[in-house]
Design a protein around this motif. Structure first.
Motif, PDB file in Angstrom:
ATOM      1  N   ILE A 139       5.981  -2.988  -7.843  1.00 31.41           N
ATOM      2  CA  ILE A 139       6.255  -1.555  -7.871  1.00 31.41           C
ATOM      3  C   ILE A 139       6.450  -0.992  -6.468  1.00 31.41           C
ATOM      4  N   THR A 140       5.631  -1.426  -5.529  1.00 35.19           N
ATOM      5  CA  THR A 140       5.599  -0.793  -4.203  1.00 35.19           C
ATOM      6  C   THR A 140       6.265  -1.607  -3.106  1.00 35.19           C
ATOM      7  N   GLY A 141       6.460  -2.908  -3.346  1.00 29.95           N
ATOM      8  CA  GLY A 141       6.937  -3.779  -2.283  1.00 29.95           C
ATOM      9  C   GLY A 141       5.832  -4.246  -1.362  1.00 29.95           C
ATOM     10  N   LEU A 142       4.595  -3.832  -1.635  1.00 27.66           N
ATOM     11  CA  LEU A 142       3.448  -4.185  -0.799  1.00 27.66           C
ATOM     12  C   LEU A 142       2.438  -4.988  -1.612  1.00 27.66           C
ATOM     13  N   ARG A 143       1.889  -6.029  -1.007  1.00 32.67           N
ATOM     14  CA  ARG A 143       0.759  -6.692  -1.631  1.00 32.67           C
ATOM     15  C   ARG A 143      -0.432  -5.727  -1.641  1.00 32.67           C
ATOM     16  N   PRO A 144      -1.431  -6.014  -2.457  1.00 33.96           N
ATOM     17  CA  PRO A 144      -2.541  -5.059  -2.560  1.00 33.96           C
ATOM     18  C   PRO A 144      -3.253  -4.790  -1.245  1.00 33.96           C
ATOM     19  N   GLY A 145      -3.327  -5.805  -0.357  1.00 36.45           N
ATOM     20  CA  GLY A 145      -3.990  -5.585   0.921  1.00 36.45           C
ATOM     21  C   GLY A 145      -3.302  -4.515   1.744  1.00 36.45           C
ATOM     22  N   ALA A 146      -1.978  -4.601   1.821  1.00 35.50           N
ATOM     23  CA  ALA A 146      -1.221  -3.615   2.593  1.00 35.50           C
ATOM     24  C   ALA A 146      -1.230  -2.255   1.906  1.00 35.50           C
ATOM     25  N   PHE A 147      -1.137  -2.250   0.572  1.00 29.37           N
ATOM     26  CA  PHE A 147      -1.163  -0.986  -0.161  1.00 29.37           C
ATOM     27  C   PHE A 147      -2.513  -0.299  -0.006  1.00 29.37           C
ATOM     28  N   LEU A 148      -3.597  -1.069  -0.136  1.00 29.40           N
ATOM     29  CA  LEU A 148      -4.938  -0.506   0.012  1.00 29.40           C
ATOM     30  C   LEU A 148      -5.107   0.103   1.397  1.00 29.40           C
ATOM     31  N   ARG A 149      -4.635  -0.624   2.417  1.00 31.47           N
ATOM     32  CA  ARG A 149      -4.772  -0.142   3.800  1.00 31.47           C
ATOM     33  C   ARG A 149      -3.939   1.124   4.016  1.00 31.47           C
ATOM     34  N   GLN A 150      -2.714   1.142   3.478  1.00 32.76           N
ATOM     35  CA  GLN A 150      -1.816   2.271   3.703  1.00 32.76           C
ATOM     36  C   GLN A 150      -2.273   3.525   2.966  1.00 32.76           C
ATOM     37  N   GLU A 151      -2.744   3.342   1.747  1.00 29.23           N
ATOM     38  CA  GLU A 151      -2.999   4.498   0.887  1.00 29.23           C
ATOM     39  C   GLU A 151      -4.467   4.927   0.810  1.00 29.23           C
ATOM     40  N   ILE A 152      -5.399   3.998   1.095  1.00 25.72           N
ATOM     41  CA  ILE A 152      -6.803   4.318   0.833  1.00 25.72           C
ATOM     42  C   ILE A 152      -7.686   4.054   2.049  1.00 25.72           C
ATOM     43  N   THR A 153      -7.845   2.798   2.430  1.00 22.97           N
ATOM     44  CA  THR A 153      -8.825   2.482   3.470  1.00 22.97           C
ATOM     45  C   THR A 153      -8.404   3.001   4.836  1.00 22.97           C
ATOM     46  N   GLY A 154      -7.114   2.974   5.136  1.00 20.00           N
ATOM     47  CA  GLY A 154      -6.647   3.502   6.420  1.00 20.00           C
ATOM     48  C   GLY A 154      -6.899   4.993   6.552  1.00 20.00           C
ATOM     49  N   PRO A 155      -6.351   5.805   5.632  1.00 21.15           N
ATOM     50  CA  PRO A 155      -6.563   7.253   5.735  1.00 21.15           C
ATOM     51  C   PRO A 155      -8.025   7.670   5.667  1.00 21.15           C
TER      52      PRO A 155
END
Length: 273
Positions: A173-189
């Motif tokens: 769906i996103t083009g990102l593996r869960p690690g990158a998605f988690l970092r971009q959308e949740i853990t990073g912010p």
């Protein structure tokens, strides 16, 4: 008795007592515990050692491989997409991942992946550790595997496959593996100290995993009783005692088994859920 650091609200003094007992009565080497209540940190304790040789004290920011605790953050990625209307939990997995329809899996729904009901508890062909570390290889094997039981009719633990199955839907769906998605959308912010796998730059903060030596006879008896489904879920491939402490394991992305974080980070992520 090692020194216990951090704080604990008076009303949760029993948690501190139980934490200390892990060291005095159960041979704990090093550990941390964090408890949030209504968003407030009421327990945040750590103590002991971060290595078997007892040369590195467990610090406030010590990281540890949290094994299956990573399944929650993996699911969180999917739920964020569902919340945004990008993922339908009642849609067939093959709607997002067409190759997954092979071998009778065309009716498997996304919610079956999240609830361990897909029947794909593990691949039906042997994996090596090196193959486990390759995202594309594992996902291709799982997509080609026939379900071990009729999907949706029962639940069976997807020990390793869970992270790849849910994670590949996130990637489609996103083009990102869960690690990158988690970092971009949740853990990073939100500044949450958690990753799938571990960047080499953070290994100096990592606790060594130390396991008791197994009872060989009991272990053999257990293996004799394991069904093919259990073997596929838990022992394909067998990780052994040493693998999780290696650079190869840490460099890989195995969301159901190699999330790394602090107790504080785990509490924050499950608080979101």
């Amino acid at each position: 008795m090692p020194q216990i650091h951090g704080h604990c609200d008076d009303r949760f003094a029993g948690v501190r007592e139980a934490f200390e007992e892990n060291f005095t009565e159960r041979g704990e080497l090093g550990a941390a515990v964090t408890v949030l209540v209504d968003g407030a940190t009421v327990v945040d304790l750590w103590g002991g050692w971060a290595d078997a040789a007892r040369t590195r004290p467990w610090e406030r920011d010590t990281l540890v491989n949290v094994w299956s605790t990573g399944k929650g953050p993996t699911a969180l990625c999917a739920h964020v997409l569902a919340d945004r209307g990008l993922l339908d939990l009642d849609a067939p997995v093959a709607h997002y991942w067409p190759e997954f329809a092979a071998n009778g899996k065309e009716s498997v729904l996304v919610r079956h992946l999240l609830s361990h009901r897909s029947g794909v508890a593990g691949p039906d062909t042997p994996l090596t550790l090196e193959e486990l570390y390759d995202w594309e290889t594992v996902c291709a094997r799982l997509a080609a595997t026939a379900p071990w039981w009729e999907p949706g009719t029962r639940s069976g633990y997807h020990a390793i496959s869970y992270g790849f199955l849910v994670g590949e839907v996130v990637r489609r769906i996103t083009g990102l593996r869960p690690g990158a998605f988690l970092r971009q959308e949740i853990t990073g912010p939100l500044g949450i100290d958690f990753t799938f796998g571990l960047p080499e730059s953070e290994t100096h903060r990592l606790a060594e995993l130390v396991q008791e030596r197994p009872d060989r006879a009991a272990q053999a008896a257990l293996l004799d009783r394991m069904t093919p489904v259990a073997v596929a879920s838990l022992l394909n491939p067998p990780t052994g005692r040493a693998a999780p402490n290696t650079p190869a394991w840490r460099a890989a992305e195995i969301p159901a088994a190699n999330g790394h974080g602090t107790a504080r980070a785990v509490a924050a992520l499950y608080g979101i859920l």
